[in-house]
Motif scaffolding. Structure first.
Motif, PDB file in Angstrom:
ATOM      1  N   GLU A 117      -4.012  -0.021  15.377  1.00  0.00           N
ATOM      2  CA  GLU A 117      -3.737  -1.352  15.912  1.00  0.00           C
ATOM      3  C   GLU A 117      -2.648  -2.016  15.086  1.00  0.00           C
ATOM      4  O   GLU A 117      -2.608  -1.890  13.882  1.00  0.00           O
ATOM      5  N   GLN A 118      -1.785  -2.753  15.749  1.00  0.00           N
ATOM      6  CA  GLN A 118      -0.725  -3.497  15.066  1.00  0.00           C
ATOM      7  C   GLN A 118      -1.367  -4.722  14.428  1.00  0.00           C
ATOM      8  O   GLN A 118      -2.008  -5.518  15.107  1.00  0.00           O
ATOM      9  N   THR A 119      -1.199  -4.851  13.142  1.00  0.00           N
ATOM     10  CA  THR A 119      -1.940  -5.917  12.452  1.00  0.00           C
ATOM     11  C   THR A 119      -1.065  -6.897  11.690  1.00  0.00           C
ATOM     12  O   THR A 119      -1.420  -8.064  11.561  1.00  0.00           O
ATOM     13  N   PHE A 120       0.029  -6.448  11.085  1.00  0.00           N
ATOM     14  CA  PHE A 120       0.813  -7.411  10.322  1.00  0.00           C
ATOM     15  C   PHE A 120       2.276  -7.033  10.345  1.00  0.00           C
ATOM     16  O   PHE A 120       2.643  -5.877  10.612  1.00  0.00           O
ATOM     17  N   GLU A 121       3.082  -8.034  10.059  1.00  0.00           N
ATOM     18  CA  GLU A 121       4.521  -7.859  10.069  1.00  0.00           C
ATOM     19  C   GLU A 121       4.995  -7.472   8.664  1.00  0.00           C
ATOM     20  O   GLU A 121       4.486  -7.959   7.652  1.00  0.00           O
ATOM     21  N   LEU A 122       5.982  -6.583   8.596  1.00  0.00           N
ATOM     22  CA  LEU A 122       6.540  -6.158   7.312  1.00  0.00           C
ATOM     23  C   LEU A 122       7.897  -6.763   7.039  1.00  0.00           C
ATOM     24  O   LEU A 122       8.413  -6.697   5.926  1.00  0.00           O
ATOM     25  N   ILE A 123       8.502  -7.330   8.123  1.00  0.00           N
ATOM     26  CA  ILE A 123       9.888  -7.731   8.030  1.00  0.00           C
ATOM     27  C   ILE A 123      10.134  -8.775   6.945  1.00  0.00           C
ATOM     28  O   ILE A 123      11.230  -8.914   6.404  1.00  0.00           O
ATOM     29  N   THR A 124       9.043  -9.552   6.613  1.00  0.00           N
ATOM     30  CA  THR A 124       9.214 -10.643   5.630  1.00  0.00           C
ATOM     31  C   THR A 124       8.950 -10.196   4.192  1.00  0.00           C
ATOM     32  O   THR A 124       9.112 -10.982   3.263  1.00  0.00           O
ATOM     33  N   ARG A 125       8.532  -9.000   4.005  1.00  0.00           N
ATOM     34  CA  ARG A 125       8.174  -8.534   2.653  1.00  0.00           C
ATOM     35  C   ARG A 125       9.405  -7.927   1.996  1.00  0.00           C
ATOM     36  O   ARG A 125      10.040  -7.022   2.552  1.00  0.00           O
ATOM     37  N   LYS A 126       9.712  -8.396   0.748  1.00  0.00           N
ATOM     38  CA  LYS A 126      10.955  -7.977   0.095  1.00  0.00           C
ATOM     39  C   LYS A 126      10.907  -6.510  -0.311  1.00  0.00           C
ATOM     40  O   LYS A 126      11.929  -5.838  -0.369  1.00  0.00           O
ATOM     41  N   GLU A 127       9.702  -5.993  -0.589  1.00  0.00           N
ATOM     42  CA  GLU A 127       9.597  -4.585  -0.937  1.00  0.00           C
ATOM     43  C   GLU A 127       9.970  -3.712   0.258  1.00  0.00           C
ATOM     44  O   GLU A 127      10.556  -2.636   0.119  1.00  0.00           O
ATOM     45  N   PHE A 128       9.587  -4.192   1.507  1.00  0.00           N
ATOM     46  CA  PHE A 128       9.938  -3.462   2.720  1.00  0.00           C
ATOM     47  C   PHE A 128      11.454  -3.404   2.868  1.00  0.00           C
ATOM     48  O   PHE A 128      12.031  -2.362   3.171  1.00  0.00           O
ATOM     49  N   LEU A 129      12.111  -4.518   2.642  1.00  0.00           N
ATOM     50  CA  LEU A 129      13.567  -4.549   2.746  1.00  0.00           C
ATOM     51  C   LEU A 129      14.220  -3.684   1.665  1.00  0.00           C
ATOM     52  O   LEU A 129      15.238  -3.037   1.900  1.00  0.00           O
ATOM     53  N   LYS A 130      13.586  -3.673   0.473  1.00  0.00           N
ATOM     54  CA  LYS A 130      14.139  -2.889  -0.634  1.00  0.00           C
ATOM     55  C   LYS A 130      14.029  -1.398  -0.353  1.00  0.00           C
ATOM     56  O   LYS A 130      14.977  -0.633  -0.553  1.00  0.00           O
ATOM     57  N   ILE A 131      12.871  -0.933   0.147  1.00  0.00           N
ATOM     58  CA  ILE A 131      12.687   0.483   0.416  1.00  0.00           C
ATOM     59  C   ILE A 131      13.550   0.937   1.579  1.00  0.00           C
ATOM     60  O   ILE A 131      13.982   2.086   1.664  1.00  0.00           O
ATOM     61  N   SER A 151      -8.038  -9.731   1.299  1.00  0.00           N
ATOM     62  CA  SER A 151      -8.042  -9.487  -0.140  1.00  0.00           C
ATOM     63  C   SER A 151      -6.620  -9.240  -0.603  1.00  0.00           C
ATOM     64  O   SER A 151      -5.751  -8.856   0.188  1.00  0.00           O
ATOM     65  N   ASP A 152      -6.409  -9.442  -1.917  1.00  0.00           N
ATOM     66  CA  ASP A 152      -5.124  -9.090  -2.512  1.00  0.00           C
ATOM     67  C   ASP A 152      -5.075  -7.582  -2.687  1.00  0.00           C
ATOM     68  O   ASP A 152      -6.045  -6.948  -3.152  1.00  0.00           O
ATOM     69  N   VAL A 153      -3.929  -7.018  -2.295  1.00  0.00           N
ATOM     70  CA  VAL A 153      -3.789  -5.572  -2.295  1.00  0.00           C
ATOM     71  C   VAL A 153      -2.446  -5.212  -2.915  1.00  0.00           C
ATOM     72  O   VAL A 153      -1.435  -5.876  -2.661  1.00  0.00           O
ATOM     73  N   VAL A 154      -2.455  -4.149  -3.734  1.00  0.00           N
ATOM     74  CA  VAL A 154      -1.218  -3.574  -4.241  1.00  0.00           C
ATOM     75  C   VAL A 154      -0.737  -2.568  -3.202  1.00  0.00           C
ATOM     76  O   VAL A 154      -1.458  -1.610  -2.857  1.00  0.00           O
ATOM     77  N   LEU A 155       0.447  -2.767  -2.642  1.00  0.00           N
ATOM     78  CA  LEU A 155       0.966  -1.934  -1.565  1.00  0.00           C
ATOM     79  C   LEU A 155       1.923  -0.897  -2.103  1.00  0.00           C
ATOM     80  O   LEU A 155       2.734  -1.164  -2.992  1.00  0.00           O
ATOM     81  N   ILE A 156       1.798   0.316  -1.526  1.00  0.00           N
ATOM     82  CA  ILE A 156       2.698   1.428  -1.867  1.00  0.00           C
ATOM     83  C   ILE A 156       3.503   1.748  -0.605  1.00  0.00           C
ATOM     84  O   ILE A 156       2.943   2.146   0.433  1.00  0.00           O
ATOM     85  N   TYR A 157       4.810   1.576  -0.670  1.00  0.00           N
ATOM     86  CA  TYR A 157       5.694   1.831   0.468  1.00  0.00           C
ATOM     87  C   TYR A 157       6.327   3.199   0.282  1.00  0.00           C
ATOM     88  O   TYR A 157       6.983   3.457  -0.738  1.00  0.00           O
ATOM     89  N   TYR A 158       6.126   4.068   1.308  1.00  0.00           N
ATOM     90  CA  TYR A 158       6.679   5.431   1.233  1.00  0.00           C
ATOM     91  C   TYR A 158       7.439   5.711   2.538  1.00  0.00           C
ATOM     92  O   TYR A 158       6.828   5.878   3.605  1.00  0.00           O
ATOM     93  N   PRO A 159       8.786   5.772   2.529  1.00  0.00           N
ATOM     94  CA  PRO A 159       9.548   5.982   3.765  1.00  0.00           C
ATOM     95  C   PRO A 159       9.490   7.451   4.229  1.00  0.00           C
ATOM     96  O   PRO A 159       9.317   8.357   3.413  1.00  0.00           O
TER      97      PRO A 159
END
Length: 568
Positions: A117-131, A151-159
């Motif tokens: 399910e589509q749950t949240f937008e990534l476009i506003t997250r600077k890590e998303f733009l950086k990766i 909850s607060d979560v540490v996110l790992i972005y892997y392209p």
């Protein structure tokens, strides 16, 4: 302080010094080694916890790395990828018995799916733009609020690189801060407090209020300036020790543990206190042994001392009878030999005293002779006066005075008044003989007439002046006798204007007097020895002489007055 106490004190001080050196050396060694072992073990434990957290990140990254090579994900075939993601999430839930961490699949247009399910937008997250715009394999973000988990979560972005070598999709993995905080609570090292922060000082596992109880903002700033992010280390701060270790695969995470020194080194302090008690007990025991040992050493000395006290009280049979081949025993044997010698001396003294008593009786009997001589001289004087021979009577009177003072009833010392009368009698007798050749004069202070002097110290000096000074001169000579006091000393000087002495002769006489050699100046040497017997080093004889000018002899003795003066 008694010898016993001195020996005990010396032994105690030696033991105390030895124990203190042992204590200082051992405590220093134990503290150093225990501190090293404690810090080393704690560092190893913190490093292992850091690797454990890094391994959790590595598992997520490895899983993404493997999935990114699957054709369905490369081609972004949603019909395959969505069910596959759901199967992975369900499998994790069944395996670990809990809700799995965040696992999402997104596109570079900013859309993401969680559990299909589509749950949240990534476009506003600077890590998303950086990766999206970098060649980095993955990026680990600081904690972010995720609505899906609330909850607060540490996110790992892997392209994901597609078949055209372009980034069109990516995996998003997450580890909740609650789980990281739980891991921190599991680190139980000497009651210390652990947290994860990044190299910029952002604390992940504690909220700001909670962390403010751990350290202040200034302390954290100081801590960041001392941390080397690429390796583990130890920092001393505010009576505590901070162990830190970089978390692998996190890019800039640092695991920190703060432990109070009092807690971490409590075991070392306990060992130190135990050693203090041991040293105190050893010192007390050593002191007791020292007193017992000193008592055994001093006991024979006390016994010998008691024997000596008995001897002092008159018991010459108080022999030392203790046994034992030691120094005190041999000293006791020497003491016994001394007792035997004293007994022999007492016997000799008793015999000598008996001989003196007999000699004294003989002296009493011999006193008849001097009285007979005095009476005879007195009769001759009377007859001379009766016949009108007054010069003969005066001569006899001088001779009578000369003998009377020479004998002096056996006295060793007489008053200076009598000594001068004796010398004057002698001079008058000599004047009768050398009427035109010998003249004399006296210069005596009245305040020294009562001084006590050894008898016959003037007559030999006057005789020397006549026989060795005036006798060889053709012209008449004069003898000057003076007696004065100076600085509580009696100064007696006999001066003549006779032939005198050469320098060589004067030097020889002075040497003979100093070396107690009689040779040809027996009278002067006799006076010197008698003065030394009476006054020891308090007397002195000074001789001055010049050839063809005369001689002066000066006697210097203590001026001791006779309170009850009487004529002899």
């Amino acid at each position: 302080m008694s010898i016993k106490h001195k020996i005990a004190l010396i032994i105690t001080l030696c033991l105390l010094s030895s124990f203190l050196i042992f204590y200082a050396t051992t405590v220093s060694s134990v503290r150093t080694e225990n501190t090293r072992a404690t810090t080393e073990q704690t560092s190893i434990l913190i490093d292992s916890k850091s690797r454990e957290i890094g391994l959790r990140l590595f598992n997520v990254i490895s899983e993404f790395r493997l999935l990114s090579q699957m054709p369905a994900f490369k081609s972004m075939d949603m019909r395959v990828t969505i069910p596959y993601i759901n199967n992975i999430i369900n499998m994790k839930s069944e395996t670990f018995g809990e809700t799995a961490d965040l696992f999402a699949y997104g596109a570079l247009n900013g859309k993401s799916w969680v559990n299909g399910e589509q749950t949240f937008e990534l476009i506003t997250r600077k890590e998303f733009l950086k990766i999206k715009n970098s060649t980095t394999e993955y990026i680990v973000s600081p904690p972010k609020k995720v609505e899906y988990l609330n909850s607060d979560v540490v996110l790992i972005y892997y392209p994901i690189i597609n078949y055209k070598e372009l980034k069109e999709t990516l995996f998003i993995g997450g580890i909740t801060i609650d789980k990281l905080s739980e891991l921190m609570r599991q680190i139980d090292v000497y009651g210390g407090r652990s947290w994860i922060m990044n190299s910029e000082g952002l604390v992940y596992t504690m909220n700001p209020i909670e962390f403010s109880h751990v350290m202040s903002f200034e302390s954290k700033k100081d801590l960041l300036s001392k941390i080397t992010p690429i390796q583990s280390g130890i920092i001393d701060m505010d009576n505590s020790t901070i162990f830190y270790s970089p978390v692998p695969y996190s890019q800039n995470w640092i695991l920190c543990t703060q432990i109070d020194n009092s807690t971490m080194f409590a075991n070392t302090d306990k060992i130190t206190k135990d050693m203090q008690y041991i040293v105190i007990i050893m010192i007390l025991l050593g002191t007791f042994i020292a007193y017992v040992a000193s008592g055994s050493i001093v006991k024979p000395i006390n016994n010998l001392q008691q024997k000596m006290i008995n001897v002092k009280s008159g018991n010459l049979n108080a022999y030392y009878t203790d046994k034992g081949k030691n120094e005190i025993y041999y000293l006791g044997q020497t003491y016994n030999l001394m007792l035997d010698t004293i007994k022999e001396l007492f016997k000799k003294i008793t015999a000598t005293e008996e001989q003196k008593r007999k000699a004294y009786l003989q002296v009493l009997q011999a006193q008849i002779n001097p009285h007979f001589l005095y009476n005879t001289l007195a009769s001759l004087k009377w007859l001379s006066q009766k016949q009108g021979a007054n010069d003969v009577a005066e001569y006899i009177d001088c001779l009578s005075n000369f003998f009377r003072i020479s004998l002096s009833d056996g006295a060793e010392t007489i008053t200076l008044r009598n000594e001068i009368l004796h010398a004057e009698s002698y001079l008058k007798i000599q004047h009768f003989r050398y009427s035109e050749k010998v003249f004399y004069a006296f210069d005596v202070d009245d305040n020294v007439l009562s001084a006590l002097v050894p008898k016959l110290i003037l007559q030999p000096l006057i005789e020397n002046s006549i026989n060795h000074g005036l006798k060889y001169e053709k012209k008449p000579g004069k003898i000057q006798i003076s007696c004065h006091s100076r600085n509580n000393k009696l100064i007696i000087t006999v001066t003549d204007d006779g032939i005198g002495m050469t320098e060589e002769r004067l030097a020889k006489i002075r040497y003979n007097l100093k070396s107690n050699i009689s040779e040809d100046n027996f009278g002067l040497n006799n006076i010197s020895q008698r003065l030394k017997l009476h006054y020891a080093e308090k007397s002195d004889i000074n001789i001055q002489s010049s050839f063809h000018q005369g001689t002066s002899i000066e006697l210097v003795i203590p001026c001791n007055k006779n309170e009850g003066e009487r004529d002899v």
